[in-house]
Design a protein around this motif. Structure first.
Motif, PDB file in Angstrom:
ATOM      1  N   VAL A 254      -6.363  -0.720  -8.304  1.00 16.90           N
ATOM      2  CA  VAL A 254      -5.152  -1.526  -8.431  1.00 16.90           C
ATOM      3  C   VAL A 254      -4.138  -1.062  -7.388  1.00 16.90           C
ATOM      4  N   SER A 255      -3.196  -1.932  -7.083  1.00  9.91           N
ATOM      5  CA  SER A 255      -2.110  -1.548  -6.185  1.00  9.91           C
ATOM      6  C   SER A 255      -1.218  -0.552  -6.913  1.00  9.91           C
ATOM      7  N   PRO A 256      -0.939   0.619  -6.347  1.00 10.72           N
ATOM      8  CA  PRO A 256      -0.189   1.659  -7.064  1.00 10.72           C
ATOM      9  C   PRO A 256       1.242   1.263  -7.383  1.00 10.72           C
ATOM     10  N   THR A 257       1.862   0.461  -6.522  1.00 16.46           N
ATOM     11  CA  THR A 257       3.207  -0.047  -6.763  1.00 16.46           C
ATOM     12  C   THR A 257       3.265  -1.498  -6.306  1.00 16.46           C
TER      13      THR A 257
ATOM     14  N   ALA B 298       3.556  -1.747  -2.488  1.00 19.89           N
ATOM     15  CA  ALA B 298       2.621  -0.967  -1.668  1.00 19.89           C
ATOM     16  C   ALA B 298       1.816  -1.880  -0.745  1.00 19.89           C
ATOM     17  N   ILE B 299       1.496  -1.362   0.427  1.00 18.37           N
ATOM     18  CA  ILE B 299       0.597  -2.049   1.354  1.00 18.37           C
ATOM     19  C   ILE B 299      -0.795  -1.469   1.143  1.00 18.37           C
ATOM     20  N   ASN B 300      -1.724  -2.313   0.722  1.00 19.44           N
ATOM     21  CA  ASN B 300      -3.088  -1.882   0.452  1.00 19.44           C
ATOM     22  C   ASN B 300      -3.933  -2.067   1.700  1.00 19.44           C
ATOM     23  N   ILE B 301      -4.525  -0.972   2.181  1.00 25.16           N
ATOM     24  CA  ILE B 301      -5.238  -0.965   3.456  1.00 25.16           C
ATOM     25  C   ILE B 301      -6.671  -0.508   3.222  1.00 25.16           C
ATOM     26  N   GLY B 302      -7.614  -1.393   3.452  1.00 28.15           N
ATOM     27  CA  GLY B 302      -9.015  -1.050   3.270  1.00 28.15           C
ATOM     28  C   GLY B 302      -9.695  -0.701   4.580  1.00 28.15           C
ATOM     29  N   MET B 303     -10.700   0.153   4.500  1.00 31.66           N
ATOM     30  CA  MET B 303     -11.525   0.489   5.665  1.00 31.66           C
ATOM     31  C   MET B 303     -12.851   1.067   5.195  1.00 31.66           C
TER      32      MET B 303
ATOM     33  N   LYS C 231       9.703   4.100   3.704  1.00 31.50           N
ATOM     34  CA  LYS C 231       9.998   3.650   2.341  1.00 31.50           C
ATOM     35  C   LYS C 231       8.782   3.019   1.661  1.00 31.50           C
ATOM     36  N   THR C 232       8.008   2.230   2.409  1.00 36.94           N
ATOM     37  CA  THR C 232       6.935   1.441   1.812  1.00 36.94           C
ATOM     38  C   THR C 232       5.695   2.294   1.553  1.00 36.94           C
ATOM     39  N   PRO C 233       5.215   2.364   0.316  1.00 41.93           N
ATOM     40  CA  PRO C 233       3.996   3.140   0.020  1.00 41.93           C
ATOM     41  C   PRO C 233       2.768   2.545   0.714  1.00 41.93           C
ATOM     42  N   LEU C 234       1.876   3.416   1.136  1.00 45.76           N
ATOM     43  CA  LEU C 234       0.618   3.003   1.750  1.00 45.76           C
ATOM     44  C   LEU C 234      -0.537   3.424   0.836  1.00 45.76           C
ATOM     45  N   HIS C 235      -1.400   2.476   0.536  1.00 38.72           N
ATOM     46  CA  HIS C 235      -2.552   2.743  -0.341  1.00 38.72           C
ATOM     47  C   HIS C 235      -3.829   2.495   0.458  1.00 38.72           C
ATOM     48  N   PHE C 236      -4.541   3.564   0.765  1.00 37.57           N
ATOM     49  CA  PHE C 236      -5.770   3.467   1.543  1.00 37.57           C
ATOM     50  C   PHE C 236      -6.968   3.364   0.599  1.00 37.57           C
ATOM     51  N   ILE C 237      -7.720   2.275   0.748  1.00 38.11           N
ATOM     52  CA  ILE C 237      -8.930   2.050  -0.036  1.00 38.11           C
ATOM     53  C   ILE C 237     -10.112   2.247   0.902  1.00 38.11           C
ATOM     54  N   VAL C 238     -10.815   3.338   0.739  1.00 39.16           N
ATOM     55  CA  VAL C 238     -11.878   3.711   1.670  1.00 39.16           C
ATOM     56  C   VAL C 238     -13.230   3.445   1.026  1.00 39.16           C
ATOM     57  N   LEU C 239     -14.006   2.567   1.624  1.00 35.36           N
ATOM     58  CA  LEU C 239     -15.373   2.309   1.168  1.00 35.36           C
ATOM     59  C   LEU C 239     -16.311   3.264   1.896  1.00 35.36           C
ATOM     60  N   THR C 240     -17.104   3.991   1.151  1.00 33.25           N
ATOM     61  CA  THR C 240     -17.995   4.995   1.731  1.00 33.25           C
ATOM     62  C   THR C 240     -19.228   5.104   0.829  1.00 33.25           C
TER      63      THR C 240
ATOM     64  N   TYR D  61      10.579  12.067   7.318  1.00 37.25           N
ATOM     65  CA  TYR D  61       9.536  12.221   6.314  1.00 37.25           C
ATOM     66  C   TYR D  61       8.459  11.168   6.505  1.00 37.25           C
ATOM     67  N   LEU D  62       7.358  11.333   5.783  1.00 35.37           N
ATOM     68  CA  LEU D  62       6.254  10.375   5.798  1.00 35.37           C
ATOM     69  C   LEU D  62       6.388   9.430   4.609  1.00 35.37           C
ATOM     70  N   PRO D  63       5.745   8.267   4.677  1.00 31.42           N
ATOM     71  CA  PRO D  63       5.798   7.353   3.530  1.00 31.42           C
ATOM     72  C   PRO D  63       4.963   7.881   2.369  1.00 31.42           C
ATOM     73  N   PRO D  64       5.222   7.427   1.150  1.00 33.90           N
ATOM     74  CA  PRO D  64       4.341   7.776   0.020  1.00 33.90           C
ATOM     75  C   PRO D  64       2.930   7.265   0.294  1.00 33.90           C
ATOM     76  N   VAL D  65       1.938   8.078  -0.039  1.00 32.78           N
ATOM     77  CA  VAL D  65       0.557   7.737   0.292  1.00 32.78           C
ATOM     78  C   VAL D  65      -0.323   7.842  -0.952  1.00 32.78           C
ATOM     79  N   TYR D  66      -1.213   6.863  -1.107  1.00 33.34           N
ATOM     80  CA  TYR D  66      -2.193   6.850  -2.192  1.00 33.34           C
ATOM     81  C   TYR D  66      -3.575   6.619  -1.591  1.00 33.34           C
ATOM     82  N   PHE D  67      -4.602   7.117  -2.273  1.00 35.66           N
ATOM     83  CA  PHE D  67      -5.975   6.942  -1.799  1.00 35.66           C
ATOM     84  C   PHE D  67      -6.884   6.500  -2.947  1.00 35.66           C
TER      85      PHE D  67
END
Length: 521
Positions: A121-124, A127-132, A168-177, A211-217
């Protein structure tokens, strides 16, 4: 190309002054690690810096003092003091909980812990959800080893995302592996965060960043997506020439993108990017904003900036339909999947799209256009875009400016620029370092470069040299870390020297530049 000249004396003096300033500040009795409290290393969010960095420490001391209240009765004063202290304690507990949650997330990442695709799910809300996709395709190697080109380029891409992103904007990295690569991915992400943090802390002392933006994985096993519809995924392979050798696109994870909407059922939309050949030159929030321009389209993709699909069509489809726009420069020249916007909710709701997710529909597309799929699901998206253009939004080329000169050759001189030209390189948002270049001979086109090059190439339209101050070099200089010239993607750049020869004389970029004067192109 014109050779790069030596820096002017004024620029040398300016850089020397900056180096002196940083080295002086770094040599104080209180070092960076002593000034910054341990609890904000690693750093995830602005609150840590606002309260703990030296320039804001006076604010923290004020909060620690008892609040000054207007004259009143002792009981009222006591009540107010108690309430204020209670509120401060509550805020402290909430902040500690947030930090613990981040630590847990990082621990899960390092341990390679998977999340089911259907549970991501999107954490906030913002948040910008970024897949790779990050998978070690070499069974005998670890892509974390020093010297691995994949490791270096992946790290540089991720750092460019962090450096350009707003804070300010949280980044959510969705990594397929996969299971074998998951811990390698986790450790690489940990390294990227810590290395970027150190770089940013150096900039803080020079008032460049805060500072860096909030980060989720989230780590997801790509097999979970493939298993939703293996018949569909395998249909991309069945039409290949039996005499053709196996390529990287033979792997299943290059054929699963059309199924993302059906896998990530709790997600409404996300951005999907290549994992190692992109350079971000703008805030990824600008790319996220393109969702608002998509209208009724369900997928946003940039054009493939080459005549790749022209060559696939000209000997079959074009002969049947000589006046077609399919494959010609413009809206229908084909898509590139290096940067994609997926409106997952709309994809699930589209009956046209969902009805195409089967092997029979794939074969029909291939036979209609005479395309033999050889670059994974990008071919499928391109053919779907030709048949159902309303499903696709054409992402502006500055968000996926490809640099490959593979198709710039003598036979394409008259039309290559019509496919390849975007905005001037310094105006691009995301540079996609795909294919080969920056010279014709790097792509196997030997002989006189003018025989293969195009007018825009000869005018320098496709080249952009961006200079940025190397803060990590200063830290390396202080720690006697060597630097060296290395050829990457046909370009000579200065990188860390990881060799074990500690007795070699330390050299700066400027020493190396003087020694290699005339070798840069």
């Amino acid at each position: 190309m014109r050779q790069l000249k030596s820096f002017p004396l004024v620029l040398y003096l300016a850089i020397g002054f900056l180096m002196f300033t940083v080295l002086k500040s770094s040599s104080r009795d209180n070092t960076i690690s002593e000034e910054i409290p341990e609890e904000i290393i690693p750093l995830f969010g602005e609150h840590s810096f606002n309260e703990h960095t030296p320039q804001h420490r006076h604010k923290l001391s004020k909060y620690e003092e008892k609040p000054v209240l207007p004259p009143s009765s002792s009981s009222s004063s006591s009540t107010r003091n108690s309430t204020t202290e209670s509120q401060l304690n509550k805020e402290t507990v909430e902040e500690s909980s947030e930090n613990i949650d981040y630590v847990t997330k990082l621990k899960d990442l390092i341990n390679g812990k998977f999340t089911k695709a259907s549970e991501v799910v999107s954490p906030t809300k913002d948040a910008i959800n970024i897949g790779m996709i990050i998978v070690n395709r070499k069974s005998s190697s670890n892509f974390l080893e020093k010297g691995e080109e994949f490791r270096k380029r992946s790290i540089e891409q991720m750092k460019s995302i962090f450096v350009e992103a707003n804070t300010k904007t949280p980044l959510h990295f969705i990594v397929l592996t996969d299971a074998r690569s998951s811990k390698q991915v986790g450790k690489m992400m940990q390294y990227i965060i810590s290395d970027t943090l150190v770089d940013e802390l150096l900039k803080i002392h020079n008032r460049k960043r805060k500072y860096l933006p909030p980060v989720y994985f989230s780590l997801v096993d790509y097999h979970e997506v493939y298993d939703l519809n293996p018949e569909f995924c395998n249909s991309f392979k069945n039409k290949k020439d039996p005499n053709e050798k196996e390529t990287k696109y033979s792997h299943d994870f290059f054929n699963i993108a059309p199924l993302y909407a059906n896998a990530f059922t709790k997600m409404d939309k996300f951005i999907f990017v290549d994992c190692f050949d992109l350079v971000f030159q703008s805030d990824i929030k600008e790319l996220q904003a393109q969702f608002r321009r998509m209208g009724t389209a369900i997928i946003g993709m940039g054009k493939d900036l080459s005549p790749h699909y022209r060559y696939a069509l000209e000997n079959n489809y074009w002969k049947l339909f000589p006046n077609t726009l399919i494959g010609k420069p413009g809206r229908f020249q084909g898509f590139n999947s290096g940067v994609v916007l997926y409106d997952l909710k709309k994809m699930r709701q589209s009956t046209v799209y969902q009805s195409a997710l089967n092997g029979k529909s794939v074969y029909k597309l291939q036979s209609t256009f005479g395309i033999v799929t050889n670059v994974g699901d990008q071919d499928w998206f391109t053919m779907m875009g030709w048949k159902h253009p309303g499903l696709f939004y054409v992402l502006p080329c500055e968000f996926n400016t490809q640099t490959s000169l593979q198709y710039m050759e003598h036979r394409s001189q008259e039309f290559f620029d019509n496919y390849h030209a975007c905005k001037p390189m310094e105006q691009t948002k995301i540079v996609h370092l795909n294919g080969c270049g920056p010279m014709p001979e790097n792509c196997g086109h030997m002989g006189d470069p003018d025989y293969h090059s195009t007018p825009k190439y000869r005018d320098g339209y496709y080249f952009y040299l961006k200079f940025d101050f190397d803060w990590m070099f200063i830290a390396g200089f202080k720690n006697n870390k060597k630097r060296k010239i290395m050829n990457i993607m046909g370009m000579q750049v200065v990188v860390d020297d990881d060799s074990d020869d500690k007795n070699e004389k330390l050299k700066s970029e400027y020493d190396l530049e003087e020694e290699n004067e005339g070798k840069f192109t």
